[in-house]
Design a protein around this motif. Sequence first.
Motif: not given
Length: 391
Positions: A1-10, A280-299
Amino acid sequence: MHPQMPPTYPHTRSSGRSRRPIQGGFPMTKLAITIDLLSMTQDRINTYLHDAKALAYSEVYLVMHVSLFHRGKADESLAKLCATIRQSGFRLHAMITEETFNEVGFNRNDLKPLADLGFRALRLESGFERHDYVVTLTQNTYGILIEDNGLALEDPIGRIKAIQAKGNLKQYSAVHPYYVHPDTGCSYDSCVNRTRLFKSTGIEVGVWVNTLASSSPAFPLAKGCPTIESQRHLSTNLSASELVAMNLFDTLGFGVNPASREEMEDLTRVVSRNVVEVPVYFQPELEPHLKEALLQMRFKARSDSAAQILRAVQFRQHAAIQPFNTINRDRLSLTIDNHLAGPYEGEMQIALKNLPSTPYTNVIGQVDLTAGKLVDLLQAGKINFVLIEQS
């Protein structure tokens, strides 16, 4: 299955913490390096000590050779190096076999020659099987810590009982061996079981982190110098993260293969932050703002470990997440629940086995396959972790 286009995260709201730089001072877990005068140049030793001091290492292990002594006294090169290490504020450990100990002429009843050189710990290598011999060493009046050969002891319970009965347990600890020969390192389970045995009686334990920067004269055909064999081909970053996640060790160090400056920085960062790093390796289509927020989070994984996924709830309700790339979740897939999951929206998960797709879970990336053991360790929910993007 091909990846679907990501939404934005306002509406992304990042409350995670950024990656902190290395701070000054010593971390609670002691950091160590090993120096072998016969295999390292003086310039390399000087650089190694300088880097260790700058990066909050407190322990230096010095490999003892018969050729470094003459009639029981240290030669000039050894005496000078010991003085330099001591004056730099490190605690100095002598790594010595029973054969070398006896051939140099040391006396188990009087460790003054070692104390005079500035040694504050004696790491027992091969030999030293007699319990009464080691009991006597722990009774020394110079405050020299006796570090037993952890995993290599044939009768660890007998050793512990002997020291409890007649020795000085306050001057006794264990340091597991490092293994430069490929395929000879210990198993994960044997390391854990032996370490827990020592820790159950209050005995501190040290272990060796892997380094890939150099090989050893003892085995120049291959790199890697870990305690645990499964870490032989891991980066220092990942090796250290696994050991920190085990939450068992009082000292982490590099064995006889010298580490690079970058590897030393990796160990200091992981230990001083007490936060392990998951590659980790992120999906290339992942919205940059969401990716950065995840990278800043301690889990931190939930303590009620799920059977099929690692669950981290810290990012719940931090973003409005639309369905995206809701494909099958292979083992170690990195996922996040979308708005169809209701109150679970934003929960980050790592698949522990191959799982089918669901409309409420987005596959946003993949954990590096070499980090499978680390993910298993994090599942207990006892330590924080961060995501580190790989290129």
